[in-house]
Design an enzyme around this catalytic site. Structure first.
Site, PDB file in Angstrom:
ATOM      1  N   SER A   1      11.768  -1.365  -0.706  1.00  0.00           N
ATOM      2  CA  SER A   1      10.568  -1.271  -1.521  1.00  0.00           C
ATOM      3  C   SER A   1       9.412  -1.866  -0.730  1.00  0.00           C
ATOM      4  O   SER A   1       9.223  -1.540   0.436  1.00  0.00           O
ATOM      5  CB  SER A   1      10.770  -1.999  -2.858  1.00  0.00           C
TER       6      SER A   1
ATOM      7  N   TYR B   1       0.627   4.244  -4.659  1.00  0.00           N
ATOM      8  CA  TYR B   1       1.759   3.730  -3.884  1.00  0.00           C
ATOM      9  C   TYR B   1       2.627   2.746  -4.672  1.00  0.00           C
ATOM     10  O   TYR B   1       3.860   2.874  -4.708  1.00  0.00           O
ATOM     11  CB  TYR B   1       1.224   3.060  -2.619  1.00  0.00           C
TER      12      TYR B   1
ATOM     13  N   LYS C   1       6.992   2.391  -5.641  1.00  0.00           N
ATOM     14  CA  LYS C   1       7.840   1.316  -5.159  1.00  0.00           C
ATOM     15  C   LYS C   1       8.370   0.448  -6.307  1.00  0.00           C
ATOM     16  O   LYS C   1       9.471  -0.090  -6.234  1.00  0.00           O
ATOM     17  CB  LYS C   1       7.062   0.448  -4.153  1.00  0.00           C
TER      18      LYS C   1
END
Length: 325
Positions: free
Chosen positions: A172, A186, A190
Site C-alpha cells: 500500500s 490515489y 490504497k
C-alpha cells in the site's frame, strides 16, 4: 494494595511476553521458496525480488513491459546465492483480465512449484486536485492498485489453503493510512488494500496463511519521478518533510515482516508512529505488538506527544489551512 496491583500487572505482562512466541506465526523460510512478485520489473517490486533472491528464493517476476522484465531478471540473477535458483519472467497486465492472471499463475507454478509467497506490488500513482483530475483516472487507479492485487491473490489462494501455508503481501502506501492533499484519486485505491488485507487475514489465519500490508513512504522509484510531474505545491510540501527512502531499504523491511508473518509493515520511525496512530482494529501478529500499540496510543493521544512524524503533522496543518478560509 498498589504494590500488589503493580506486581500483578508486571507478572501478567511478563506472562504475555513468554507465551507470545508460542502463538506467533512460524517464520517462512525463503531458501528454496517460490516467490511471485507483481510489478517486479522496477522500483520496490524489483528490490523485493532481489532481497528474496539473496535469501535463496525462486522468483517469478510479473509485469507488463517485457523489455523491463528482461533487464530486471538480469539484475535479480546477480543476487543468487546458489546455482539452483531460477528467475522466471511473465508479461501480463494483472489488472485487466482475471482469466489471464489465473493462467499466468498456473504457468509459473508448473515451472517453479506452488507459490509460497505472493507480493502484490503492481501499482501506479497520480496526484492532482480533485476537480482537476480526469474522471478516467479514478477508475484506472482503482483497477491497477486494487484489482491488480485482488486478481493474483485470488489465483494463488486455493493452492495455499490446500497446502495450509503461505504469505501474501499487499504494498500500500502511507497515503493508504491517511488521506493527503492531492491524493483524492490515489489514496482511496490504497486504502482499499487495507480493507482487503484485514478481511482476508481473518479468513486465512485458520489455514496458516498470513497477510502483510506494507505502508512505504515516498520511495526513490521511476513511479515517484513520474508522480512528481503533476504534484500540487501543497502535496509536494507535505512529501518533502519526510524525505525520500531508497527501495532497497523498503525491501529489506517489508520482506522481513512478511517472512515473520507480521500484519503491518512500516518503514522508518515516522512510518512506525503513523502505523500506531492509525492501527484501529487491524490484526496484531503478537501480544507484544498489541501491548506496544496500546502504550504508544496512550502516550500519543493522552499526552499529545508527537515524535518524529513530520508528514502527519504537515498533513494536519495543511487540512487546517485549506479548511480555514
Amino acid at each position: 494494595m498498589l504494590l500488589v496491583v503493580a506486581a500483578f500487572i508486571v507478572a501478567f505482562v511478563l506472562l504475555l511476553y513468554m507465551i507470545s512466541p508460542l502463538i506467533s506465526p512460524k517464520p517462512l523460510k525463503l531458501n528454496g521458496a517460490h516467490v511471485v512478485v507483481t510489478g517486479g520489473s522496477s522500483g520496490i517490486g524489483k528490490s523485493i525480488a532481489m532481497e528474496c533472491y539473496r535469501q535463496g528464493a525462486f522468483i517469478t517476476l510479473v509485469a507488463r513491459d517485457e523489455s523491463k522484465l528482461v533487464q530486471a531478471k538480469k539484475e535479480v540473477e546477480k543476487c543468487a546465492i546458489n546455482d539452483k535458483q531460477v528467475v522466471l519472467c511473465i508479461s501480463v497486465d494483472v489488472s485487466k483480465d482475471y482469466g489471464q492472471v489465473e493462467s499466468v499463475i498456473k504457468q509459473c507454478q508448473e515451472k517453479l512449484g506452488p507459490v509460497d509467497m505472493l507480493v502484490n506490488c503492481a501499482g501506479t500513482s497520480f496526484s492532482g486536485k480533485f476537480e482537476e483530475v480526469e474522471v478516467e483516472r479514478f477508475r484506472s487507479l482503482m483497477e491497477v492498485n486494487y484489482l491488480g492485487s485482488v486478481y493474483p491473490t485470488r489465483a494463488v489462494i486455493t493452492t495455499m489453503k490446500e497446502r495450509r501455508m503461505g504469505r501474501i503481501m499487499f504494498v500500500s502506501s502511507q497515503a493508504g493510512q491517511i488521506g493527503l492533499f492531492g491524493y483524492t484519486a490515489y489514496s482511496p485505491s490504497k486504502f482499499a488494500l487495507r480493507g482487503l488485507a484485514e478481511s482476508l487475514q481473518m479468513e486465512m489465519k485458520p489455514y496458516n496463511i498470513y497477510v502483510t500490508i506494507a505502508y512505504p513512504p515516498d520511495t526513490d522509484t521511476p513511479g515517484l519521478a513520474e508522480e512528481n510531474r503533476t504534484k500540487p505545491l501543497e502535496t509536494r510540501l507535505i512529501s518533502e518533510t519526510s524525505g525520500v527512502t531508497q527501495p532497497e531499504q523498503v525491501a529489506k523491511t517489508v520482506v522481513k515482516d512478511a517472512v515473520q508473518g507480521n500484519f503491518n509493515s512500516s518503514v522508518g520511525p515516522d512510518g512506525y508512529m503513523l502505523s500506531a496512530l492509525t492501527c484501529g482494529m487491524s490484526p496484531v501478529t503478537s501480544i507484544t505488538e498489541g501491548l506496544q500499540q496500546i502504550e504508544l496510543s496512550h502516550i500519543l493521544y493522552d499526552y499529545n506527544i508527537i515524535i518524529d512524524c513530520p508528514k502527519t503533522v504537515c498533513s494536519c496543518l495543511t487540512l487546517v489551512i485549506v479548511n480555514s478560509d
